[in-house]
Design a protein around this motif. Structure first.
Motif, PDB file in Angstrom:
ATOM      1  N   GLN A  85       0.911  -1.174  -0.193  1.00 11.63           N
ATOM      2  CA  GLN A  85      -0.168  -0.060  -0.115  1.00 11.63           C
ATOM      3  C   GLN A  85       0.974   1.411   0.158  1.00 11.63           C
ATOM      4  N   ARG A  86       0.217   2.448  -0.366  1.00  8.59           N
ATOM      5  CA  ARG A  86       1.265   3.690  -0.469  1.00  8.59           C
ATOM      6  C   ARG A  86       0.608   4.810   0.398  1.00  8.59           C
ATOM      7  N   ALA A  87       0.096   4.522   1.438  1.00  9.88           N
ATOM      8  CA  ALA A  87      -0.485   5.567   2.328  1.00  9.88           C
ATOM      9  C   ALA A  87       0.478   6.638   2.764  1.00  9.88           C
ATOM     10  N   SER A  98       4.188  16.502  -5.373  1.00  9.64           N
ATOM     11  CA  SER A  98       3.379  16.078  -6.293  1.00  9.64           C
ATOM     12  C   SER A  98       3.451  14.640  -6.773  1.00  9.64           C
ATOM     13  N   TYR A  99       2.304  14.191  -7.487  1.00 12.81           N
ATOM     14  CA  TYR A  99       2.645  12.771  -8.072  1.00 12.81           C
ATOM     15  C   TYR A  99       3.719  12.477  -8.852  1.00 12.81           C
ATOM     16  N   ALA A 100       4.002  13.436  -9.684  1.00 10.33           N
ATOM     17  CA  ALA A 100       5.127  13.282 -10.612  1.00 10.33           C
ATOM     18  C   ALA A 100       6.503  13.394  -9.849  1.00 10.33           C
ATOM     19  N   GLY A 148       1.605  -4.611 -14.729  1.00 13.94           N
ATOM     20  CA  GLY A 148       2.343  -3.223 -14.804  1.00 13.94           C
ATOM     21  C   GLY A 148       2.920  -3.052 -13.617  1.00 13.94           C
ATOM     22  N   TYR A 149       2.865  -4.070 -12.515  1.00 12.78           N
ATOM     23  CA  TYR A 149       3.825  -3.812 -11.345  1.00 12.78           C
ATOM     24  C   TYR A 149       4.884  -4.963 -11.122  1.00 12.78           C
ATOM     25  N   GLY A 150       4.995  -5.466 -12.134  1.00 11.26           N
ATOM     26  CA  GLY A 150       6.140  -6.656 -12.247  1.00 11.26           C
ATOM     27  C   GLY A 150       7.489  -6.248 -12.909  1.00 11.26           C
ATOM     28  N   ALA A 181       4.554  -1.521 -20.142  1.00  7.97           N
ATOM     29  CA  ALA A 181       4.904  -0.301 -20.135  1.00  7.97           C
ATOM     30  C   ALA A 181       4.278   0.552 -19.570  1.00  7.97           C
ATOM     31  N   HIS A 182       4.306   0.432 -18.170  1.00 10.66           N
ATOM     32  CA  HIS A 182       3.469   1.433 -17.017  1.00 10.66           C
ATOM     33  C   HIS A 182       4.709   2.344 -16.382  1.00 10.66           C
ATOM     34  N   ALA A 183       6.046   1.472 -16.282  1.00 12.14           N
ATOM     35  CA  ALA A 183       7.133   2.432 -15.657  1.00 12.14           C
ATOM     36  C   ALA A 183       8.315   1.700 -16.261  1.00 12.14           C
ATOM     37  N   VAL A 218      -0.535   1.140 -22.363  1.00 16.34           N
ATOM     38  CA  VAL A 218       0.829   1.650 -22.207  1.00 16.34           C
ATOM     39  C   VAL A 218       0.488   2.979 -21.292  1.00 16.34           C
ATOM     40  N   PHE A 219       1.431   3.458 -20.589  1.00 17.02           N
ATOM     41  CA  PHE A 219       1.246   4.668 -19.944  1.00 17.02           C
ATOM     42  C   PHE A 219       2.244   5.653 -20.917  1.00 17.02           C
ATOM     43  N   CYS A 220       1.307   6.569 -21.553  1.00 21.48           N
ATOM     44  CA  CYS A 220       1.971   7.325 -22.698  1.00 21.48           C
ATOM     45  C   CYS A 220       2.067   8.617 -21.849  1.00 21.48           C
ATOM     46  N   ALA A 246      -4.968   2.434 -23.707  1.00 24.60           N
ATOM     47  CA  ALA A 246      -3.717   3.303 -23.485  1.00 24.60           C
ATOM     48  C   ALA A 246      -4.136   4.384 -22.600  1.00 24.60           C
ATOM     49  N   HIS A 247      -3.395   4.430 -21.606  1.00 25.09           N
ATOM     50  CA  HIS A 247      -3.427   5.584 -20.473  1.00 25.09           C
ATOM     51  C   HIS A 247      -2.783   6.711 -21.407  1.00 25.09           C
ATOM     52  N   VAL A 248      -3.606   7.934 -21.734  1.00 32.49           N
ATOM     53  CA  VAL A 248      -3.211   8.859 -22.300  1.00 32.49           C
ATOM     54  C   VAL A 248      -3.680  10.074 -21.954  1.00 32.49           C
ATOM     55  N   GLU A 249      -2.825  11.363 -22.045  1.00 34.39           N
ATOM     56  CA  GLU A 249      -3.372  12.979 -21.746  1.00 34.39           C
ATOM     57  C   GLU A 249      -3.766  12.792 -20.194  1.00 34.39           C
ATOM     58  N   GLN A 250      -3.294  12.306 -19.325  1.00 29.15           N
ATOM     59  CA  GLN A 250      -3.645  12.246 -18.041  1.00 29.15           C
ATOM     60  C   GLN A 250      -3.071  13.313 -17.219  1.00 29.15           C
ATOM     61  N   LEU A 251      -1.579  13.610 -17.433  1.00 33.91           N
ATOM     62  CA  LEU A 251      -0.972  14.505 -16.638  1.00 33.91           C
ATOM     63  C   LEU A 251      -0.278  15.719 -17.548  1.00 33.91           C
ATOM     64  N   SER A 321     -13.061   2.494 -12.573  1.00 29.96           N
ATOM     65  CA  SER A 321     -12.437   2.779 -11.287  1.00 29.96           C
ATOM     66  C   SER A 321     -10.936   2.971 -11.170  1.00 29.96           C
ATOM     67  N   ASP A 322      -9.991   2.681 -12.159  1.00 31.43           N
ATOM     68  CA  ASP A 322      -8.719   2.626 -12.252  1.00 31.43           C
ATOM     69  C   ASP A 322      -8.032   2.239 -11.021  1.00 31.43           C
ATOM     70  N   LEU A 323      -8.864   1.475 -10.290  1.00 32.97           N
ATOM     71  CA  LEU A 323      -8.280   1.014  -8.733  1.00 32.97           C
ATOM     72  C   LEU A 323      -6.961   0.624  -8.869  1.00 32.97           C
ATOM     73  N   PRO A 325      -2.917   1.496  -6.074  1.00 32.80           N
ATOM     74  CA  PRO A 325      -2.428   2.103  -4.984  1.00 32.80           C
ATOM     75  C   PRO A 325      -2.046   3.359  -4.812  1.00 32.80           C
ATOM     76  N   GLY A 326      -1.894   3.902  -5.959  1.00 36.50           N
ATOM     77  CA  GLY A 326      -1.096   5.147  -6.084  1.00 36.50           C
ATOM     78  C   GLY A 326      -2.235   6.541  -6.248  1.00 36.50           C
ATOM     79  N   SER A 327      -2.956   6.251  -7.565  1.00 36.09           N
ATOM     80  CA  SER A 327      -3.919   7.352  -7.657  1.00 36.09           C
ATOM     81  C   SER A 327      -5.319   7.222  -7.785  1.00 36.09           C
ATOM     82  N   SER A 328      -5.505   5.705  -7.350  1.00 41.29           N
ATOM     83  CA  SER A 328      -7.139   5.681  -6.942  1.00 41.29           C
ATOM     84  C   SER A 328      -7.391   4.095  -6.179  1.00 41.29           C
TER      85      SER A 328
HETATM   86  N1  DI6 Z   1      -2.038   5.987 -14.287  1.00 46.76           N
HETATM   87  C1  DI6 Z   1      -2.487   6.183 -13.147  1.00 46.76           C
HETATM   88  O1  DI6 Z   1      -3.277   6.945 -12.552  1.00 46.76           O
HETATM   89  C2  DI6 Z   1      -1.862   4.731 -12.322  1.00 46.76           C
HETATM   90  N2  DI6 Z   1      -1.263   4.335 -13.424  1.00 46.76           N
HETATM   91  C3  DI6 Z   1      -1.111   5.026 -14.501  1.00 46.76           C
HETATM   92  O2  DI6 Z   1      -0.779   4.476 -15.511  1.00 46.76           O
HETATM   93  C4  DI6 Z   1      -1.132   4.844 -11.157  1.00 46.76           C
HETATM   94  C5  DI6 Z   1      -0.609   3.872 -10.865  1.00 46.76           C
HETATM   95  C6  DI6 Z   1       0.193   4.102  -9.424  1.00 46.76           C
HETATM   96  O3  DI6 Z   1       0.272   5.164  -9.069  1.00 46.76           O
HETATM   97  O4  DI6 Z   1       0.738   3.112  -8.877  1.00 46.76           O
END
Ligand code: DI6
Ligand code: FE
Length: 412
Positions: A85-87, A98-100, A148-150, A181-183, A218-220, A246-251, A321-323, A325-328
């Motif tokens: 967990q990431r409390a 910030s998250y970044a 994506g966490y392996g 391609a998450h990190a 992917v996390f783009c 694809a995870h896009v245009e989030q940040l 949900s994007d469930l 541990p970090g952002s949701s």
């Molecule tokens: N976008 C997110 O919001 C999550 N992954 C992603 O690609 C965050 C995942 C995490 O912080 O563990």
């Protein structure tokens, strides 16, 4: 009107069907006071009670007493398999980081990668159980789970196998997605290209061959992978016959949605920074735009996805949900429906479409689930509500009265 002869294994009578079927021209595709029969896990017939002769029916009758039936809910974007967990990070962010920034300092996703690598498949399954159970209790009948966490061949496969082992224990449909391609994993720092090559040449073909995932994601983002790197992954995914998400245009606005659209992605997800060119590209591709209000809320973001422009462009909207541990860290799809309305301005019908019909399309399952329609899977929920808008309006103290999965009643 001639009496209809209806035969099925189970028949729910006296129910208002929120079919969400586009061919039913009423809000929610509503058919009031109907009967619905199921056989062999599928919807066999739908017929009005008026003209339905109970003497000419064969099958087990279940009186819904006027209750509302909807399709099962579909969570089309989750990362619910993970270790730890990431409390602590939550507290750091509340203190101003910030998250970044946390991510660049080696926390964030990489912290969960370390925790996930340290666990066996069985332990990962155990830690994920309460998260899946929370979703099921509120009416989820299909869930997507990402790796994506392996971030090694061994650990990504372990996550995907854990997802399958977990889902096999419950009445739920699973779609799994390879998100290698998450990190950038620590072993590849300074050599992202070598990691992309590992994903394309080794991981994607292996996952396709062992049928461990149906799609690749992917996390783009500048803090993750570039457009050119994501493109290589999409090419390999297409060659392997896998769907694309694809995870896009989030940040930031990185033009990832337009790239994913060129590859006919099933869905593009997040989209806070999506621009007009991205919307035009989605119009061409038919991809679903998946909004993730949990991450927007939990990260305290202020830029909202361009909902009105997406609506004008008639792009199908999903909510998930994007469930993670970090952002949701929010194990509730119903909460997302409420947030989708309150934070993003969806209406309750759009919110329900986003967790049924459009969520099915976001998983490449539009032909089999997501609406109440003859021939589709009998994944259905009977609710103690008067108005389907209650599913978005109300949070807590509202659970399905009956949860029907593949035609079988499986109350919690
Ligand atoms: N976008 C997110 O919001 C999550 N992954 C992603 O690609 C965050 C995942 C995490 O912080 O563990
Ligand atoms: Fe995500």
């Amino acid at each position: 009107m001639a009496a209809t002869t209806c035969s099925a294994q189970k028949i729910w009578i006296n129910t208002d069907l929120a079919t969400l079927d586009p061919s039913v021209e009423a809000p929610y595709g509503m058919l009031t006071n109907h009967a619905i029969g199921v056989r062999n896990g599928k919807i066999e017939f739908i017929t009005p009670m008026n003209g339905f002769d109970l003497d000419r029916v064969t099958g087990e009758l279940i009186d819904a007493g006027g209750a509302c039936m909807t399709p099962g809910l579909i969570d089309s974007h989750s990362h619910l398999i993970y270790g730890g967990q990431r409390a602590g990070e939550f507290s750091q962010r509340l203190g101003g980081a910030s998250y970044a920034e946390i991510s660049r300092a080696g926390g964030g996703i990489l912290a969960t990668v370390a925790a996930t690598r340290s666990l066996s498949e069985a332990k990962l399954v155990e830690q994920a159980r309460p998260r899946l159970e929370a979703l099921l209790a509120e009416g989820v009948t299909t869930v997507e789970i990402k790796s994506g966490y392996g971030l090694t061949v061994k650990d990504e496969l372990k996550m995907l196998r854990a997802a399958r082992t977990l889902a096999d224990d419950y009445p739920v449909r699973l779609r799994s997605t390879l998100l290698a391609a998450h990190a950038l994993p620590p072993e590849f720092q300074g050599d992202a290209e070598a990691y992309i090559e590992l994903i394309c040449k080794e991981l994607i073909p292996r996952v396709a061959q062992e049928q461990l995932a149906e799609a690749v994601d992917v996390f783009c983002e500048p803090i993750a992978f570039s457009l050119a790197q994501c493109e290589k992954i999409f090419i390999a995914a297409k060659e392997a016959g896998l769907g694309i998400k694809a995870h896009v245009e989030q940040l930031s606005n990185s033009q990832g949605a337009a790239l994913a659209a060129r590859f006919s992605a099933w869905s593009v997800d997040h989209l806070e920074y999506l621009d007009a060119a991205g919307i035009a590209a989605l119009q061409q591709s038919g991809s679903v735009a998946t909004l993730l209000p949990g991450a927007f809320y939990f990260l305290g973001a202020s830029k909202k996805p361009p909902v009105e422009a997406l609506r004008q462009a008639r792009i199908p909207l999903a909510l998930a949900s994007d469930l993670n541990p970090g952002s949701s860290p929010l194990a509730s799809l119903r909460l997302m429906m409420n947030m989708g309305c309150v934070l993003f301005g969806l209406n309750p019908e759009e919110a329900l479409l986003g967790t049924t019909r459009n969520a099915a399309a976001a998983l490449g399952l539009g032909a089999t689930i997501g609406t109440l329609r003859v021939g589709k899977a009998a994944d259905m929920l009977l609710w103690p509500i008067e108005d389907p808008a209650q599913l978005s309006y109300q949070f807590g103290a509202l659970a399905p009265r009956q949860r029907i999965f593949a035609g079988e009643i499986c109350d919690a």
